[in-house]
Design an enzyme around this catalytic site. Structure first.
Site, PDB file in Angstrom:
ATOM      1  N   CYS A  65       0.820  -1.219   0.000  1.00 50.54           N
ATOM      2  CA  CYS A  65       0.000   0.000   0.000  1.00 50.54           C
ATOM      3  C   CYS A  65       0.853   1.268   0.000  1.00 50.54           C
ATOM      4  O   CYS A  65       1.402   1.627  -1.026  1.00 50.54           O
ATOM      5  CB  CYS A  65      -1.012  -0.036   1.134  1.00 50.54           C
ATOM      6  SG  CYS A  65      -2.428   1.000   0.755  1.00 50.54           S
ATOM      7  N   HIS A  81      -3.759  -5.107   0.347  1.00 51.16           N
ATOM      8  CA  HIS A  81      -3.217  -5.612   1.620  1.00 51.16           C
ATOM      9  C   HIS A  81      -3.320  -7.139   1.680  1.00 51.16           C
ATOM     10  O   HIS A  81      -4.333  -7.661   2.173  1.00 51.16           O
ATOM     11  CB  HIS A  81      -3.995  -5.012   2.794  1.00 51.16           C
ATOM     12  CG  HIS A  81      -3.699  -3.575   3.024  1.00 51.16           C
ATOM     13  ND1 HIS A  81      -2.726  -3.134   3.886  1.00 51.16           N
ATOM     14  CD2 HIS A  81      -4.237  -2.463   2.472  1.00 51.16           C
ATOM     15  CE1 HIS A  81      -2.681  -1.806   3.870  1.00 51.16           C
ATOM     16  NE2 HIS A  81      -3.589  -1.384   3.019  1.00 51.16           N
ATOM     17  N   GLU A  99      -1.955  -9.158   3.641  1.00 52.82           N
ATOM     18  CA  GLU A  99      -1.898  -9.695   5.011  1.00 52.82           C
ATOM     19  C   GLU A  99      -3.278 -10.002   5.585  1.00 52.82           C
ATOM     20  O   GLU A  99      -3.412 -10.856   6.450  1.00 52.82           O
ATOM     21  CB  GLU A  99      -1.123  -8.739   5.937  1.00 52.82           C
ATOM     22  CG  GLU A  99      -1.793  -7.414   6.297  1.00 52.82           C
ATOM     23  CD  GLU A  99      -1.664  -6.334   5.246  1.00 52.82           C
ATOM     24  OE1 GLU A  99      -1.255  -6.644   4.109  1.00 52.82           O
ATOM     25  OE2 GLU A  99      -1.989  -5.162   5.539  1.00 52.82           O
TER      26      GLU A  99
HETATM   27  N1  GLN Z   1      -1.903   6.798   2.611  1.00 53.55           N
HETATM   28  C1  GLN Z   1      -1.996   6.008   1.411  1.00 53.55           C
HETATM   29  C2  GLN Z   1      -3.328   6.189   0.709  1.00 53.55           C
HETATM   30  O1  GLN Z   1      -4.275   6.620   1.337  1.00 53.55           O
HETATM   31  C3  GLN Z   1      -1.730   4.557   1.702  1.00 53.55           C
HETATM   32  C4  GLN Z   1      -2.780   3.940   2.566  1.00 53.55           C
HETATM   33  C5  GLN Z   1      -2.336   2.628   3.194  1.00 53.55           C
HETATM   34  O2  GLN Z   1      -1.157   2.301   3.238  1.00 53.55           O
HETATM   35  N2  GLN Z   1      -3.262   1.851   3.701  1.00 53.55           N
HETATM   36  O3  GLN Z   1      -3.451   5.897  -0.444  1.00 53.55           O
END
Ligand code: GLN
Length: 549
Positions: free
Chosen positions: A395, A521, A523
């Site tokens: 992410c 994600h 995980e």
């Molecule tokens: N801050 C980034 C976004 O909003 C990544 C978000 C995250 O890592 N969950 O796109």
């Protein structure tokens, strides 16, 4: 007819009630019952999405996009099931529904009150889960501690639920998890806090059927006897849950203590089981698999060190799903995976990455928000890219690996993510189009599971062995397509994307042992017996790379 097990907590929070709930669910599932779990969080937030991981630990994202309490992650992992938003009931959600109904005129003419309107709404939400899933048993974990003002309406609601489904009919039982402290000097186990907490429960009309005593060491026979006598539960219903080496051991500890039999008896479950005889044989196998998993988990034959670079590294629970995904790989590969948490700000100091990363075998950059420590993460990515250090970026990590590459390979030194620098001439990470115009923060990110297409002939395809996957998301920003061709021409390939190809989902570096990032994600979908493919490939690459050493 659905049966209910209501798990409350006494004396103090942080006793691992969530693990007790998950473990009980696992044991009952292994017996052949269908089970689901509800977490009640008595806070006023509608969901966990707006809470700081520093205070509350990780936000766990469900497939339907609900931002939930991290206990739901434990339920999903132990029960090997996907939960939905309805499985996390908060005060915020309950009050919101009641107030919306009041405005719609549903209570016309009435004074809307905590009892019965809020308590009825709580029970309506619980029954909705029971009816929608049609499971044999619903576990309800009540967050917080008996005696908290916030918990009162929920305790009253579950008391009524217990009364409604009927004591005689054996359809609901109460499990109370409490602390049994040991005095340092003499090591004596003290039962008074448990007695007080059961007394508090009794005052509101709840009688525990089973007491789980959380303690440093196993409960002594005399301790059990005392709890049984003073709290009015049979001795065999006093279950000892001493500190465990790892959470995956807890189901077996509780099983040895006879909790399954207690619950079976209390809910008259043998009758239900008779009707499901054939399923039982098949599911019973599950505990064997669990034991096998635990045996592999507890007896590693090799060892590696992985750095996780983040900004919430002081709070243990902030990265719990990442840790668990690595734990699942640990069992699968019989490898002890030591996690070295690195504060991203420390990497910003001179020689930071060299100093802090030289001894680790792999680097994991997790998701995150806010610009503190951002440059440190970028430096760490640069170090991994140029030193053949295996790296998995998730992410925010994925987004920053694009920033690093554009800055240092394409030469656009002032490139950045629009999230952290609105004035950058090269916003290589930009706001998602659907995010424009959104000014409310709660539940408005791109959330939940979505389809992802993977190009054949890529490392991503080798790892997933599929053309299409589904993974969970939580973000507002994404790769700016204007830079895509130039980035790919220099060797960083986007190997997976949304079905319309407008949203980049994975990247990989061709000439590197493992330099892979993903916008989603992985995980959140990792399970004890089914580690997330990306995590597993990451660990296996590290093992291969180091096998000659
Ligand atoms: N801050 C980034 C976004 O909003 C990544 C978000 C995250 O890592 N969950 O796109």
């Amino acid at each position: 007819m659905t049966k209910f097990i209501i798990i409350t907590g006494g004396v103090m929070s942080g006793l691992g009630k969530g693990v007790v709930t998950s473990s009980l669910g696992k044991l009952l599932k292994a017996k052949g019952f269908t089970v689901t779990a509800i977490k009640i969080d008595p806070y006023l937030n509608c969901d966990a999405g707006t809470m700081n991981p520093f205070e509350h630990g990780e936000v766990f994202v469900l497939k339907d996009g609900t931002e939930a309490d991290l206990d739901l992650g434990n339920y999903e992992r132990f029960l090997d099931t996907d939960l939905i938003g309805e499985d996390n009931i908060t005060t915020g959600k309950v009050y919101r529904s009641v107030i919306e109904k009041e405005r719609a005129g549903e209570y016309l003419g009435k004074t809307v009150q905590i009892i019965p309107h809020i308590t009825d709404e709580i029970n309506r939400k619980i029954w909705q889960v029971a009816d929608d899933t049609g499971v044999d048993i619903v576990l309800i974990e009540l967050g917080g501690t008996v005696g908290d003002i916030e918990s009162m309406p929920f305790l009253e609601a579950v008391r009524q639920l217990h009364m409604d489904v009927g004591e005689e009919k054996n359809n609901a039982l109460f499990v109370h998890t409490t602390l049994v402290p040991e005095l340092d000097v003499v090591g004596e186990q003290k039962t008074k806090p448990t007695q007080h907490s059961v007394k508090a429960l009794r005052e509101i009309g709840i009688e525990p059927d089973i007491i789980v005593g959380r303690s440093k060491n196993k409960l002594e026979k005399s301790t059990k006897k005392k709890i049984s006598l003073f709290c009015d539960v049979p001795e065999k219903a006093v279950v000892s849950s001493p500190n465990a080496e790892n959470i995956y051991r807890v189901p077996l500890i509780l099983q040895d203590e006879g909790i399954t039999e207690c619950v079976m008896e209390g809910l008259n479950l043998s009758k239900v089981l008779e009707e499901k005889e054939n399923i039982c044989v098949e599911k019973f196998h599950q505990m064997e698999e669990w034991k096998n998993f635990l045996e592999r988990f507890e007896n590693p034959s090799s060892e590696i060190d992985i750095a996780i670079v983040g900004k919430y590294t002081e709070l243990e629970d902030a990265y719990v799903s990442y840790e668990q995904a690595l734990n699942h790989c640990r069992a699968k590969t019989r490898t002890r995976i030591n996690i070295k948490y690195v504060e991203s700000e420390e990497l910003e100091e001179k020689d930071g990455p060299e100093e802090l990363l030289k001894d680790v075998h792999g680097l994991l950059i997790p998701g995150g928000f806010g610009d503190r420590g951002m440059e440190g993460k970028i430096d760490a990515l640069n170090y991994a890219r140029t030193n053949e250090l295996p790296m998995l970026a998730i992410c925010l990590g994925f987004q920053l690996s694009v920033v690093e590459f554009v800055r240092n390979v394409l030469g656009y030194e002032d490139a950045h993510s629009y999230e952290f620098d609105e004035k950058t001439p090269h916003p290589v990470i930009d706001l998602l189009p659907m995010q424009r115009g959104i000014d409310k923060m709660g539940g408005t990110m791109r959330l939940g599971a979505d389809r992802i297409m993977i190009d054949q002939g890529t490392k991503a395809h080798d790892i997933y062995q599929k053309d299409e996957i589904s993974e969970r998301h939580r973000h507002r920003y994404e790769v700016n397509l204007e830079y895509k061709d130039e980035i790919e021409s220099k060797g960083l390939l986007f190997s997976a994307y949304s079905p319309n190809k407008k949203r980049m989902e994975m990247l990989e570096l061709k000439d590197h042992p493992f330099y892979i990032g993903c916008q989603f994600h992985p995980e959140f979908q990792s399970r004890p017996m089914k580690p997330a493919p990306l995590f597993l490939a990451f660990v296996e690459t590290i093992l291969d790379k180091n096998s000659g050493e």
